[in-house]
Design an enzyme around this catalytic site. Sequence first.
Site, PDB file in Angstrom:
ATOM      1  N   CYS A 112       0.813  -1.224   0.000  1.00  0.00           N
ATOM      2  CA  CYS A 112       0.000   0.000   0.000  1.00  0.00           C
ATOM      3  C   CYS A 112       0.845   1.273   0.000  1.00  0.00           C
ATOM      4  O   CYS A 112       0.323   2.364  -0.238  1.00  0.00           O
ATOM      5  CB  CYS A 112      -0.938   0.009   1.196  1.00  0.00           C
ATOM      6  SG  CYS A 112      -1.916  -1.484   1.303  1.00  0.00           S
ATOM      7  N   HIS A 237      -3.397   6.972   2.884  1.00  0.00           N
ATOM      8  CA  HIS A 237      -3.802   5.654   2.393  1.00  0.00           C
ATOM      9  C   HIS A 237      -5.189   5.348   2.961  1.00  0.00           C
ATOM     10  O   HIS A 237      -5.449   5.565   4.142  1.00  0.00           O
ATOM     11  CB  HIS A 237      -2.780   4.609   2.851  1.00  0.00           C
ATOM     12  CG  HIS A 237      -3.213   3.208   2.574  1.00  0.00           C
ATOM     13  ND1 HIS A 237      -3.784   2.826   1.385  1.00  0.00           N
ATOM     14  CD2 HIS A 237      -3.161   2.083   3.357  1.00  0.00           C
ATOM     15  CE1 HIS A 237      -4.069   1.536   1.449  1.00  0.00           C
ATOM     16  NE2 HIS A 237      -3.702   1.069   2.620  1.00  0.00           N
ATOM     17  N   ASN A 267     -10.279  -0.477   0.587  1.00  0.00           N
ATOM     18  CA  ASN A 267      -8.822  -0.372   0.533  1.00  0.00           C
ATOM     19  C   ASN A 267      -8.327  -0.883  -0.826  1.00  0.00           C
ATOM     20  O   ASN A 267      -8.422  -2.073  -1.119  1.00  0.00           O
ATOM     21  CB  ASN A 267      -8.234  -1.209   1.682  1.00  0.00           C
ATOM     22  CG  ASN A 267      -6.719  -1.175   1.718  1.00  0.00           C
ATOM     23  OD1 ASN A 267      -6.059  -0.702   0.796  1.00  0.00           O
ATOM     24  ND2 ASN A 267      -6.151  -1.684   2.804  1.00  0.00           N
TER      25      ASN A 267
HETATM   26  O1  UT7 Z   1      -3.644  -1.520   3.702  1.00  0.00           O
HETATM   27  C1  UT7 Z   1      -3.027  -1.819   4.895  1.00  0.00           C
HETATM   28  C2  UT7 Z   1      -3.543  -2.988   5.594  1.00  0.00           C
HETATM   29  N1  UT7 Z   1      -4.772  -2.964   6.273  1.00  0.00           N
HETATM   30  C3  UT7 Z   1      -5.154  -2.170   7.287  1.00  0.00           C
HETATM   31  O2  UT7 Z   1      -4.737  -1.077   7.462  1.00  0.00           O
HETATM   32  C4  UT7 Z   1      -6.153  -2.702   8.243  1.00  0.00           C
HETATM   33  C5  UT7 Z   1      -5.795  -2.374   9.646  1.00  0.00           C
HETATM   34  N2  UT7 Z   1      -6.736  -2.935  10.594  1.00  0.00           N
HETATM   35  C6  UT7 Z   1      -8.048  -2.571  10.645  1.00  0.00           C
HETATM   36  O3  UT7 Z   1      -8.511  -1.764   9.889  1.00  0.00           O
HETATM   37  C7  UT7 Z   1      -8.878  -3.149  11.761  1.00  0.00           C
HETATM   38  O4  UT7 Z   1      -8.047  -3.808  12.678  1.00  0.00           O
HETATM   39  C8  UT7 Z   1      -9.989  -4.118  11.275  1.00  0.00           C
HETATM   40  C9  UT7 Z   1     -11.046  -3.357  10.503  1.00  0.00           C
HETATM   41  C10 UT7 Z   1      -9.377  -5.195  10.375  1.00  0.00           C
HETATM   42  C11 UT7 Z   1     -10.660  -4.787  12.449  1.00  0.00           C
HETATM   43  O5  UT7 Z   1     -11.192  -3.814  13.315  1.00  0.00           O
HETATM   44  P1  UT7 Z   1     -10.927  -3.892  14.896  1.00  0.00           P
HETATM   45  O6  UT7 Z   1     -11.704  -2.818  15.520  1.00  0.00           O
HETATM   46  O7  UT7 Z   1      -9.434  -3.888  15.068  1.00  0.00           O
HETATM   47  O8  UT7 Z   1     -11.575  -5.266  15.254  1.00  0.00           O
HETATM   48  P2  UT7 Z   1     -10.862  -6.542  15.918  1.00  0.00           P
HETATM   49  O9  UT7 Z   1      -9.787  -7.078  15.029  1.00  0.00           O
HETATM   50  O10 UT7 Z   1     -10.519  -6.158  17.308  1.00  0.00           O
HETATM   51  O11 UT7 Z   1     -12.026  -7.593  15.907  1.00  0.00           O
HETATM   52  C12 UT7 Z   1     -13.186  -7.419  16.673  1.00  0.00           C
HETATM   53  C13 UT7 Z   1     -14.143  -8.571  16.442  1.00  0.00           C
HETATM   54  C14 UT7 Z   1     -13.485  -9.941  16.445  1.00  0.00           C
HETATM   55  O12 UT7 Z   1     -14.334 -10.801  17.122  1.00  0.00           O
HETATM   56  P3  UT7 Z   1     -13.985 -11.290  18.612  1.00  0.00           P
HETATM   57  O13 UT7 Z   1     -12.687 -12.011  18.488  1.00  0.00           O
HETATM   58  O14 UT7 Z   1     -13.889 -10.033  19.430  1.00  0.00           O
HETATM   59  O15 UT7 Z   1     -15.143 -12.151  18.962  1.00  0.00           O
HETATM   60  C15 UT7 Z   1     -13.488 -10.324  14.983  1.00  0.00           C
HETATM   61  O16 UT7 Z   1     -13.582 -11.714  14.789  1.00  0.00           O
HETATM   62  O17 UT7 Z   1     -14.751  -8.411  15.157  1.00  0.00           O
HETATM   63  C16 UT7 Z   1     -14.738  -9.664  14.489  1.00  0.00           C
HETATM   64  N3  UT7 Z   1     -14.734  -9.426  13.061  1.00  0.00           N
HETATM   65  C17 UT7 Z   1     -15.873  -9.234  12.349  1.00  0.00           C
HETATM   66  N4  UT7 Z   1     -17.156  -9.210  12.711  1.00  0.00           N
HETATM   67  C18 UT7 Z   1     -18.073  -8.978  11.746  1.00  0.00           C
HETATM   68  C19 UT7 Z   1     -13.678  -9.334  12.217  1.00  0.00           C
HETATM   69  N5  UT7 Z   1     -14.107  -9.091  10.976  1.00  0.00           N
HETATM   70  C20 UT7 Z   1     -15.462  -9.026  11.022  1.00  0.00           C
HETATM   71  C21 UT7 Z   1     -16.459  -8.792  10.077  1.00  0.00           C
HETATM   72  N6  UT7 Z   1     -17.744  -8.762  10.483  1.00  0.00           N
HETATM   73  N7  UT7 Z   1     -16.187  -8.575   8.775  1.00  0.00           N
END
Ligand code: UT7
Length: 312
Positions: A112, A237, A267
Amino acid sequence: MSVGIIGTGHYAPDNIVTNKDLEKMVDTTDEWIRSRTGIEERRIAKDDEDSSDMAYEAAKLALADANITAEELDLILVATVTPDTPFPSVSCMIQEKLGATNAASMDVSAACAGFMYGVITGQQFIQTGVYNHVLVIGVDKLSKITDWTDRNTCVLLGDGAGAAVLGKVSDDKGILSFELGSDGSGGKYLYQNEDNYLVMDGSSVFKFAVRQMPESSINVIEKAGLKKEDVDYLVPHQANIRIMEAARKRLGIPEDRMAKTVKQYGNNSSASIPIALSESLKQGKIKDGDVIVMVGFGGGLTWGAVALRWGK
Ligand code: UT7
């Protein structure tokens, strides 16, 4: 003499996939995706539309905007992690499609942050007086390396291309400063696995990005001899609105002075910054003489930021 961006263009496939569509594919909700990422929909390329096809569309628009012919290009740099094939490179495919008979061509792989790496690589060739025009394209067809059963990643990504032509501009315009960096020890947080799928440890990347985006932005602002208040427009980004907002607030930039395409495109990896830049220009949000900061981070880990004064 200084080096600046003299033309831009972008392309996104027609096919829109909404959060509601994804609800039918994986265990997710429109509400979760919107509130955690700011994404409402993304564009997904057709099976027969590859990275080179999208890159070509963006390139033609950038050349027209720069008002130069393909023959005037000295170098084509394509930032991508999803080339049509490892070789020939996408840049060689673009060289042929455009008829850029005088151009050297190579692909750049910095995920990215790839467009930032491309812009700064191209700048060096013009700054040293070797070349006059460099075409830099950021393109990715992430849909072909997306695991459509993995809700952690498939809701985040989209396909597209953005392009910029670099050329000589007047002394007081153009690129003022840059920072490029990498940390291979973080490669484990975002990579392509043996099944060819993109795998991400979202929260580790999130923490890295929230620290890196403002830090790199401040570094280039200071290297340019400017203050945060001098920045007129931020092009970050487009990975997650929460990461972007954290950076914007740290920099004290008003809400309407930040490019936001994440809502409709998700993204786009290497294409995210040039698409956001090109859209902002088309919408008249960037004016001649504005100081803009572009900043990205990605798999590698890699990062890059550029401060420039807009105009020729
Ligand atoms: O281009 C560069 C690379 N990418 C990025 O910059 C992404 C960077 N990271 C992020 O944007 C965020 O970390 C995410 C959007 C990927 C995730 O958001 P978060 O607020 O950090 O959530 P989390 O990883 O703490 O997950 C919270 C919960 C988890 O469930 P449990 O373990 O708490 O029960 C996940 O399994 O959300 C769950 N989860 C979802 N739920 C519904 C993860 N993906 C999904 C989904 N729908 N699509």
